[in-house]
Design a protein around this motif. Sequence first.
Motif, PDB file in Angstrom:
ATOM      1  N   LEU A 133      18.231   2.717   7.202  1.00 26.80           N
ATOM      2  CA  LEU A 133      18.931   3.488   6.178  1.00 26.80           C
ATOM      3  C   LEU A 133      17.960   3.934   5.082  1.00 26.80           C
ATOM      4  N   SER A 134      17.128   3.004   4.602  1.00 26.10           N
ATOM      5  CA  SER A 134      16.197   3.327   3.531  1.00 26.10           C
ATOM      6  C   SER A 134      15.201   4.400   3.961  1.00 26.10           C
ATOM      7  N   ASP A 135      14.552   4.183   5.112  1.00 36.32           N
ATOM      8  CA  ASP A 135      13.558   5.153   5.571  1.00 36.32           C
ATOM      9  C   ASP A 135      14.206   6.470   5.984  1.00 36.32           C
ATOM     10  N   GLY A 136      15.435   6.394   6.502  1.00 38.25           N
ATOM     11  CA  GLY A 136      16.143   7.616   6.851  1.00 38.25           C
ATOM     12  C   GLY A 136      16.406   8.479   5.627  1.00 38.25           C
ATOM     13  N   LEU A 137      16.780   7.855   4.516  1.00 31.39           N
ATOM     14  CA  LEU A 137      17.010   8.606   3.277  1.00 31.39           C
ATOM     15  C   LEU A 137      15.714   9.218   2.757  1.00 31.39           C
ATOM     16  N   ILE A 138      14.609   8.472   2.906  1.00 32.23           N
ATOM     17  CA  ILE A 138      13.317   9.018   2.478  1.00 32.23           C
ATOM     18  C   ILE A 138      12.958  10.245   3.312  1.00 32.23           C
TER      19      ILE A 138
ATOM     20  N   GLY B  24       9.116   7.387  13.494  1.00 30.92           N
ATOM     21  CA  GLY B  24      10.493   7.110  13.884  1.00 30.92           C
ATOM     22  C   GLY B  24      10.574   6.116  15.027  1.00 30.92           C
ATOM     23  N   LEU B  25       9.664   6.234  15.992  1.00 32.65           N
ATOM     24  CA  LEU B  25       9.645   5.290  17.111  1.00 32.65           C
ATOM     25  C   LEU B  25       9.258   3.887  16.637  1.00 32.65           C
ATOM     26  N   LEU B  26       8.317   3.802  15.707  1.00 36.95           N
ATOM     27  CA  LEU B  26       7.948   2.501  15.139  1.00 36.95           C
ATOM     28  C   LEU B  26       9.136   1.878  14.407  1.00 36.95           C
ATOM     29  N   LEU B  27       9.837   2.699  13.648  1.00 32.48           N
ATOM     30  CA  LEU B  27      11.010   2.209  12.918  1.00 32.48           C
ATOM     31  C   LEU B  27      12.069   1.697  13.879  1.00 32.48           C
ATOM     32  N   LEU B  28      12.279   2.416  14.960  1.00 29.60           N
ATOM     33  CA  LEU B  28      13.247   2.001  15.977  1.00 29.60           C
ATOM     34  C   LEU B  28      12.847   0.660  16.587  1.00 29.60           C
TER      35      LEU B  28
ATOM     36  N   THR C 129       0.321  12.472  -1.252  1.00 23.69           N
ATOM     37  CA  THR C 129       1.150  11.303  -1.582  1.00 23.69           C
ATOM     38  C   THR C 129       2.047  10.892  -0.422  1.00 23.69           C
ATOM     39  N   PHE C 130       2.664  11.858   0.254  1.00 23.51           N
ATOM     40  CA  PHE C 130       3.583  11.516   1.337  1.00 23.51           C
ATOM     41  C   PHE C 130       2.836  10.871   2.496  1.00 23.51           C
ATOM     42  N   LEU C 131       1.675  11.436   2.844  1.00 21.99           N
ATOM     43  CA  LEU C 131       0.898  10.853   3.933  1.00 21.99           C
ATOM     44  C   LEU C 131       0.408   9.454   3.587  1.00 21.99           C
ATOM     45  N   ALA C 132       0.045   9.238   2.320  1.00 24.07           N
ATOM     46  CA  ALA C 132      -0.387   7.901   1.900  1.00 24.07           C
ATOM     47  C   ALA C 132       0.749   6.896   2.041  1.00 24.07           C
ATOM     48  N   MET C 133       1.942   7.309   1.653  1.00 22.26           N
ATOM     49  CA  MET C 133       3.100   6.428   1.761  1.00 22.26           C
ATOM     50  C   MET C 133       3.417   6.127   3.233  1.00 22.26           C
ATOM     51  N   VAL C 134       3.471   7.165   4.052  1.00 18.60           N
ATOM     52  CA  VAL C 134       3.795   6.984   5.464  1.00 18.60           C
ATOM     53  C   VAL C 134       2.723   6.153   6.165  1.00 18.60           C
ATOM     54  N   GLY C 135       1.451   6.370   5.810  1.00 21.42           N
ATOM     55  CA  GLY C 135       0.374   5.601   6.423  1.00 21.42           C
ATOM     56  C   GLY C 135       0.496   4.119   6.141  1.00 21.42           C
ATOM     57  N   GLY C 136       0.742   3.772   4.882  1.00 24.47           N
ATOM     58  CA  GLY C 136       0.905   2.358   4.532  1.00 24.47           C
ATOM     59  C   GLY C 136       2.080   1.728   5.239  1.00 24.47           C
ATOM     60  N   PHE C 137       3.189   2.441   5.280  1.00 21.56           N
ATOM     61  CA  PHE C 137       4.379   1.878   5.913  1.00 21.56           C
ATOM     62  C   PHE C 137       4.266   1.853   7.433  1.00 21.56           C
ATOM     63  N   ALA C 138       3.507   2.785   8.018  1.00 24.99           N
ATOM     64  CA  ALA C 138       3.296   2.746   9.464  1.00 24.99           C
ATOM     65  C   ALA C 138       2.530   1.486   9.861  1.00 24.99           C
ATOM     66  N   VAL C 139       1.515   1.149   9.068  1.00 24.27           N
ATOM     67  CA  VAL C 139       0.778  -0.094   9.313  1.00 24.27           C
ATOM     68  C   VAL C 139       1.718  -1.290   9.186  1.00 24.27           C
ATOM     69  N   ALA C 140       2.564  -1.257   8.164  1.00 24.31           N
ATOM     70  CA  ALA C 140       3.523  -2.352   7.971  1.00 24.31           C
ATOM     71  C   ALA C 140       4.469  -2.470   9.158  1.00 24.31           C
ATOM     72  N   GLN C 141       4.918  -1.335   9.697  1.00 26.13           N
ATOM     73  CA  GLN C 141       5.820  -1.364  10.846  1.00 26.13           C
ATOM     74  C   GLN C 141       5.161  -2.040  12.047  1.00 26.13           C
TER      75      GLN C 141
ATOM     76  N   VAL D  12       0.841  -1.198   0.000  1.00 32.41           N
ATOM     77  CA  VAL D  12       0.000   0.000   0.000  1.00 32.41           C
ATOM     78  C   VAL D  12       0.879   1.252   0.000  1.00 32.41           C
ATOM     79  N   GLY D  13       1.923   1.244   0.830  1.00 37.97           N
ATOM     80  CA  GLY D  13       2.833   2.381   0.866  1.00 37.97           C
ATOM     81  C   GLY D  13       3.553   2.607  -0.449  1.00 37.97           C
ATOM     82  N   ASP D  14       3.821   1.533  -1.171  1.00 40.71           N
ATOM     83  CA  ASP D  14       4.472   1.639  -2.481  1.00 40.71           C
ATOM     84  C   ASP D  14       3.517   2.130  -3.562  1.00 40.71           C
ATOM     85  N   SER D  15       2.258   1.697  -3.498  1.00 40.34           N
ATOM     86  CA  SER D  15       1.335   1.871  -4.614  1.00 40.34           C
ATOM     87  C   SER D  15       0.335   3.005  -4.441  1.00 40.34           C
TER      88      SER D  15
END
Length: 231
Positions: free
Chosen positions: A167-172, A141-145, A80-92, A67-70
């Motif tokens: 590294l990947s999410d930090g670059l984003i 960031g806390l979820l990523l940690l 677009t940014f919120l859609a990406m972050v939302g999908g990846f937050a669920v994934a985290q 979802v975050g990719d698509s």
Amino acid sequence: MRLLSWIPVVVVTLAHLIALVADATTAAAWTQAILMPALAVVLLTVPRDDRGPAWPWALGALAGSWVGDSLPRVMPEGATFLAMVGGFAVAQVLWIVAFTRVERGRPPMAWTLLLVVVAAALLAVTVPSAGMLAPAVVVYGLLLLAVAYLAASHGWVGGLGGALFVLSDGLIALGAFRPELVDWPQRDLVVMATYVAAQALFVAVILLTRSPDRTAGRPPLRRDRPGPVTR
């Protein structure tokens, strides 16, 4: 079968990275959309009896990443940014649950301290420039940690996956809020290469570990009679 199931992942990943290098925008978009489904195939080929309680959560995490990719590609420009972050937050969140459903140890203290320092540095650099999105950046960031820490509790495979994910999410994050710090050619190539590698290593953790339920329920080995041991 498990080795063969990785072939689509390799093929799609190479096609996507080549498309990024060649600046083939359409091909890059389509191949990115099928990266996570290709990884999901690896999980789907696991025999039903071997899946364990972490399996559905890992599959859900790949779905959230998809979802975050698509989703950003069909959203209005400002969302677009919120859609990406939302999908990846669920994934985290789903990866956190998956990593806690299987046997794990404790990451080395040095790794934990390094992880905290890197996460704190990323937040210190990006949050002041995030404006209204600052709370969402902190939560993400806390979820990523948490994901990186729990992944590392499953050994070097998970630890490497967690490092690549950070590294990947930090670059984003830097590209979104401090683009002047990451203004170098082929940044997107590094982002996607580390992203896919991290997700693949997370899937490998699920394949290599056994759940406490399965371990506790396994019958003891019988040594008083010949013949193969069955589950």
